[in-house]
Scaffold this active site. Structure first.
Site, short mmCIF file in Angstrom:
data_model
loop_
_atom_site.label_atom_id
_atom_site.label_comp_id
_atom_site.label_asym_id
_atom_site.label_seq_id
_atom_site.Cartn_x
_atom_site.Cartn_y
_atom_site.Cartn_z
N ARG A 197 -2.85 15.20 41.63
CA ARG A 197 -3.40 15.16 40.33
C ARG A 197 -4.64 15.80 40.61
NH1 ARG A 197 -8.37 13.20 37.61
NH2 ARG A 197 -7.70 12.50 35.52
N LEU A 198 -4.94 16.92 39.74
CA LEU A 198 -6.19 17.78 39.71
C LEU A 198 -6.97 17.32 38.46
CD1 LEU A 198 -4.16 21.26 40.17
CD2 LEU A 198 -4.88 19.62 42.00
N ASP A 199 -8.18 16.90 38.97
CA ASP A 199 -9.18 16.19 38.22
C ASP A 199 -9.95 17.35 37.40
OD1 ASP A 199 -10.79 14.06 37.17
OD2 ASP A 199 -12.60 15.40 38.03
N ALA A 200 -10.11 17.15 36.23
CA ALA A 200 -10.92 17.96 35.22
C ALA A 200 -10.76 19.35 35.36
CB ALA A 200 -12.25 17.33 35.22
N VAL A 201 -9.57 19.77 35.20
CA VAL A 201 -9.49 21.39 35.58
C VAL A 201 -10.14 22.16 34.55
CG1 VAL A 201 -7.35 21.27 37.00
CG2 VAL A 201 -7.30 21.69 34.59
N HIS A 202 -10.60 21.61 33.47
CA HIS A 202 -11.18 22.45 32.46
C HIS A 202 -12.49 22.80 32.92
CE1 HIS A 202 -11.71 18.03 31.63
NE2 HIS A 202 -12.85 18.49 31.40
N GLU A 227 -5.23 17.33 34.84
CA GLU A 227 -6.15 16.64 33.78
C GLU A 227 -6.69 18.00 32.98
OE1 GLU A 227 -9.79 13.70 32.74
OE2 GLU A 227 -9.73 14.55 34.87
N HIS A 279 -5.13 9.22 22.52
CA HIS A 279 -6.00 9.00 21.29
C HIS A 279 -5.36 8.70 20.01
CE1 HIS A 279 -8.59 10.64 24.12
NE2 HIS A 279 -9.13 11.85 23.83
N GLY A 284 -12.55 2.72 31.98
CA GLY A 284 -13.94 2.62 32.67
C GLY A 284 -14.98 3.42 31.79
#
Length: 599
Positions: A246-251, A285, A314, A384
């Site tokens: 899972r690749l964190d915050a690719v933006h 992500e 959301h 969190g």
């Protein structure tokens, strides 16, 4: 036995390997900036580090496989061939049709280790989970933390159990038919213990990030940095037998090159999958709402296998809780939930009040399979990042909303067209919060984190207490309570999740990949929603009053469906199976809020 040492340090004029006996071993340099040497007496368990330009300071290896004394300690040689794997017949599990379970090793059990987590894997098998997604385990400062401030990307966190502990966990998971997905962070590194910049241009100030200088993917020297990241990804998949990343915050990854680093990763992982004969996949992500991430490379996309769908979260959260603060201001009406269920992105090029601009790009629902998007009601961020780490059950309770609404949410997540994901403890409605916690050893950094957290929520108008991230009690409060699943209320919710997952397996249309095969109808005034997927229909009353649904919202039911279906939040009303004629009642949940699933 000897060990070959190598390190990329293009700006150094001299590099020495310093082994545990403080002996310096000169390395041979090359025009490419790589330094290499072989030391006959170094073997598994040998401590070492690198000294640059004859200096006294000994730095950890940028590719250190083992940090037994923490992020500031020496690196240690680790021989991957020593571990006795038992998963030789494991060929992986495809992402389509799978159900994921997000787990933080440090708070999943009181012990907070890989071995303790492995002891609870049978619970996940009984629940109906297919893949465990671990929050980052790359070595980070201190004993406990979320893991997103890792600084040794090649070394599993020692307090969790180190390299052998992670391998035992993966081996145990595979023995039970569970795949393992690992969260990795390539958009930044933590500040405490990060010494990569001492070796070379791993970072650039050209592209700022919320965490400081960006990882250098497109400036001078970036070829080796890109290879560092790609090889790190392959290492987890190859040497630790992990099934997906899972690749964190690719933006937050900026790469202006013609071939984006994500495309490089996708290609490299596909090659490794073919070589190993094992299913491997990448999940991103992203806050971009850009379907190019999961579009094939042949069609001009990056070729990733899936991405998180925050818009679905959301829309569902806002519908269940009534919250409208922050980014929830763009959600709330059931029409937005309908759009998320049928078009994936609510923001697909339209206006976002929260951002003050248009956002996103449409998904081609005719061609893009639904499993490429992960749907969830909770995850580590959405829980969190709340001031007190409240789970959705606590949010509902504090708002006076029936706890049965949790079952409505579970039905809409687990029976939706997307790849479902649960957050640890969600399946039994865990009452424990999941707070933001850290264990920074640097006093100035620790103070800055604690003060910054308080300022952040004060600025957003939060008037309640904000747990101190550095307080040990904040961490301890976030540990799951494994006695809860045996208590009546929690056991009931756990049974509901198990039944939904069994239903998902029993009915093939619940794994139908075509987004066009999901039909949703809503009434925002009466607050009801129906979602049809083939013979299965989920009908949910999200309001406070009983509702009578029309016999057949356009396209929602087969013609043979009887004239009326009653759903109610009144505990005195029950549904009569006779009203369903030839239809088979699968579940009915009353009182409080209601979700009926029938086919």
């Amino acid at each position: 036995m000897s060990t070959r040492f190598e390190v990329w340090a293009p700006r150094a004029d001299r590099v020495d390997v310093v082994t545990g006996d403080s002996v310096r071993h000169p390395m041979d340099g090359s025009d490419s900036g790589w330094w290499r040497t072989e030391i006959p007496d170094a073997a598994h368990g040998t401590d070492y580090g690198f000294a640059l330009d004859g200096g006294d300071e000994v730095l950890p290896d940028p590719r250190s496989p083992w940090q037994p004394d923490g992020v500031h300690g020496p690196s240690r040689v680790y021989d991957h061939q020593r571990f006795a794997w038992t998963d030789q017949h494991w060929h992986g599990r495809p992402l389509p049709g799978s159900v994921l379970y997000e787990m933080h090793v440090g708070t999943f059990t009181p012990e907070g280790t890989f071995d303790a987590a492995a002891e609870q894997l049978d619970h996940l098998v009984a629940l109906g989970i297919d893949a465990v997604e671990l929050l980052p385990v790359a070595a980070f400062p201190g004993h406990h933390g979320w893991g997103y401030d890792g600084v040794h990307l090649w070394a599993p966190h020692e307090p969790y159990g180190g390299p052998d502990g992670l391998k035992r966990f993966v081996d145990a998971a595979h023995a039970r038919g569970l795949a393992v997905v690992l969260d990795v962070v390539y958009n930044h590194l933590g500040p405490d213990g990060n010494r990569l910049a001492s070796y070379g241009p791993y970072f650039t100030d050209v592209h700022p990030t919320p965490w400081g200088a960006a990882v250098n993917f497109d400036q001078e020297g970036s070829d080796e940095v890109r290879d560092f990241v790609v090889q790190n990804a392959l290492m987890w998949l190859r040497d630790y037998h992990v099934d997906g990343l899972r690749l964190d915050a690719v933006h937050a990854i900026t790469d202006l090159g013609a071939v984006h680093i994500l495309e490089d990763l996708s290609c490299a992982v596909a090659c490794l999958s073919a070589h190993l004969g094992r299913e491997l996949f990448l999940i991103a992500e992203s806050g971009l709402n850009d379907p190019r991430l999961v579009t094939s490379r042949e069609a001009g996309g990056y070729g990733l296998d899936a991405q998180w769908s925050d818009d679905f979260h959301h829309a569902l959260h806002a519908a269940l809780t009534g919250e409208r603060q922050g980014y929830y201001c763009d959600f709330g009406p059931l029409e937005t939930l309908k759009k998320a269920l049928t078009n994936v992105f609510v923001h697909d090029g339209n206006w976002s009040d929260y951002r003050g601009r248009r956002h996103g790009r449409p998904v081609d629902v005719q061609k893009t399979p639904a499993h490429r998007f992960l749907g969830f009601l909770q995850n580590h961020d959405q829980v969190g990042n709340r001031a007190a780490g409240e789970r959705i059950g606590t949010v509902l309770e504090s708002s006076g909303i029936s706890p049965s609404m949790l079952k409505v949410g579970a039905a809409l997540v687990l029976l939706a067209p997307f790849t479902p994901m649960l957050f640890m403890g969600e399946e039994w409605g865990a009452s424990t919060p999941w707070c933001y916690f850290t264990d920074h050893q640097d006093a100035d950094l620790a103070r800055a984190v604690s003060e910054g957290r308080r300022r952040e929520f004060a600025r957003d108008g939060w008037s309640g207490p904000v747990p101190d991230p550095q307080a040990v009690e904040t961490f301890r409060r976030s540990v799951l309570d494994w006695s809860e699943p045996d208590r009546p209320h929690h056991r009931d919710l756990l049974d509901w999740h198990r039944a939904l997952l069994a239903l998902r397996r029993a009915w093939p249309e619940l794994n139908e990949p075509r987004l066009t095969e999901t039909a949703v109808e809503v009434d925002d005034t009466a607050r009801w929603l129906t979602m049809r997927r083939g013979r299965v229909c989920v009908a949910a009353n999200l309001g406070k009053l009983p509702v009578v649904l029309p016999a057949a919202p356009p396209g929602a039911f087969p013609p043979a469906t009887p004239p009326r279906l009653l759903l109610s939040s009144d505990p005195g009303i029950r549904l009569d199976a006779d009203k369903f004629g030839d239809s088979e009642m699968i579940f009915v949940e009353l009182p409080g809020a209601s979700a009926a699933i029938f086919g």
